[in-house]
Design an enzyme around this catalytic site. Sequence first.
Site, PDB file in Angstrom:
ATOM      1  N   PHE A 143      48.263  32.805  46.379  1.00  9.38           N
ATOM      2  CA  PHE A 143      49.535  33.473  45.899  1.00  9.38           C
ATOM      3  C   PHE A 143      49.378  33.756  44.568  1.00  9.38           C
ATOM      4  O   PHE A 143      49.449  32.520  43.847  1.00  9.38           O
ATOM      5  CB  PHE A 143      50.707  32.916  46.556  1.00  9.38           C
ATOM      6  CG  PHE A 143      51.770  33.757  46.344  1.00  9.38           C
ATOM      7  CD1 PHE A 143      52.044  34.754  47.075  1.00  9.38           C
ATOM      8  CD2 PHE A 143      52.733  33.344  44.961  1.00  9.38           C
ATOM      9  CE1 PHE A 143      53.362  35.709  46.652  1.00  9.38           C
ATOM     10  CE2 PHE A 143      53.747  34.352  45.055  1.00  9.38           C
ATOM     11  CZ  PHE A 143      53.971  35.279  45.758  1.00  9.38           C
ATOM     12  N   ASP A 227      45.990  29.061  37.793  1.00 14.76           N
ATOM     13  CA  ASP A 227      47.084  29.371  38.020  1.00 14.76           C
ATOM     14  C   ASP A 227      48.030  28.071  38.448  1.00 14.76           C
ATOM     15  O   ASP A 227      47.754  27.628  39.540  1.00 14.76           O
ATOM     16  CB  ASP A 227      46.967  30.357  39.478  1.00 14.76           C
ATOM     17  CG  ASP A 227      48.755  30.767  39.513  1.00 14.76           C
ATOM     18  OD1 ASP A 227      49.843  30.068  39.113  1.00 14.76           O
ATOM     19  OD2 ASP A 227      49.257  31.795  40.393  1.00 14.76           O
ATOM     20  N   LYS A 256      57.391  28.920  36.381  1.00 10.51           N
ATOM     21  CA  LYS A 256      58.355  28.192  37.088  1.00 10.51           C
ATOM     22  C   LYS A 256      58.927  27.266  36.010  1.00 10.51           C
ATOM     23  O   LYS A 256      60.013  27.123  35.397  1.00 10.51           O
ATOM     24  CB  LYS A 256      57.641  27.647  38.247  1.00 10.51           C
ATOM     25  CG  LYS A 256      57.524  28.877  39.255  1.00 10.51           C
ATOM     26  CD  LYS A 256      57.126  27.731  40.595  1.00 10.51           C
ATOM     27  CE  LYS A 256      56.734  28.892  41.730  1.00 10.51           C
ATOM     28  NZ  LYS A 256      58.054  29.468  42.368  1.00 10.51           N
TER      29      LYS A 256
END
Length: 408
Positions: A143, A227, A256
């Site tokens: 993802f 990532d 985040k």
Amino acid sequence: MNEPSDKARDRMADRFRRHVAQTSAEPLGLEIATAEGCTVIDVHGRRYLDFLSGIGVANVGHAHPQVVAAVREQAGRYLHAMVYGEYVQAPQVELAARLAAVLPPSLSMVYFTNSGTEAIEGAIKTARKHTRRKKLVAFEGAFHGDTTGSLSLGGNPVYRDPFEPLLPHVERLPFGEPGALGAIDAETAAVFIEPVQGEGGVRIPSPGYLTALRRRSTEVGSLLVFDEVLTGFGRTGRRFAFEHFGVVPDVLVLAKALGGGMPLGAFVSSPEILATLAAEPPLGHVTTFGGHPVCCAAGLAALDVLERERLWERAESLGETLRGALRALRWRGHLVEVRVIGLLVGLELDDADLTRRLARACFARGLVLNWTLHRDRVIRLAPPLVIREDEIGLGLDILGEAIAEAAR
Ligand code: PMP
């Protein structure tokens, strides 16, 4: 101050459903009043223990006082003043320099964005232009975000297919299988990988896998992009997950927890690689709000807290406590595996319905957790790294009760 009446609150919940676009069939619907540390309090005064950190954001806890103070102070000076990269904005410069100071020397230059998916988009453009190649390699179960480019790298056809055609020239490999790495070749611009897959079900690769991936990428001249949107900033028991594996990527993608609760993303690389966005044409990648000064001030404060309290060490030791305690719960035969890396935990169960019932039973008892997007039999736990032992104990008690209810 007058408290809103129950009727006004009902109208609020109703307006939420009517006017705020919904993508979840069953939103949690918690009507939040305040949040602090590991606790979210709703408008009825109910306290919820957040074992998700707002999905990987609140590593230093919700509304950390130092972060809130930094936001207030910066808001008193200036908000948005000019598009990205034109003015010298101290919070941006300081955050970039602080990130460079805690990263390996080759990761010294930062491009700030508003979100994780935008940082992935920037990394795609950088890799293609820098290498003058088209092919991108990504992984099943991955993802990377929901904008079109990031979705093209996503590892679940259920979410990709309705939006085709997406980016061409993407090849997907099975995650964690060294034998498949031969598909990375001299036409590959970049390999995008989460060093630990999050939405794919908290999947931790075996020790030599990322080393083999690094070796193969270097051999064929493709960029290696990690990532670490979810795994960064202490989550896995190191400042960054790549430190577990002794492998340095060419591009590191962050978001985040980077903003300490404010929207902020970044892709980090070397000056040589990032120079590709500044020429032929100049202004090859622009953003209005990326690196917003208030978000960077918040990020700087969060990084201070992380460093001062060495929260990655706390994540590592609390993760080990959790590993034993989770295994010891009475799962009635439904637990397949507990995967733990720092305070990122995947509880693999043997049944998707049970997983849903369990998450619901926890929520009803005041514990927030969920299952991962691409693996509906895996409960993910990712509490704030500042969580206290008694809060962990409370969460485990609730989980134990919820299992007893859900696994009947
Ligand atoms: N990459 C990973 C590994 C993520 O977990 C996420 C968000 N869940 C993203 C990228 C996308 O980040 P954002 O939601 O900020 O666009």
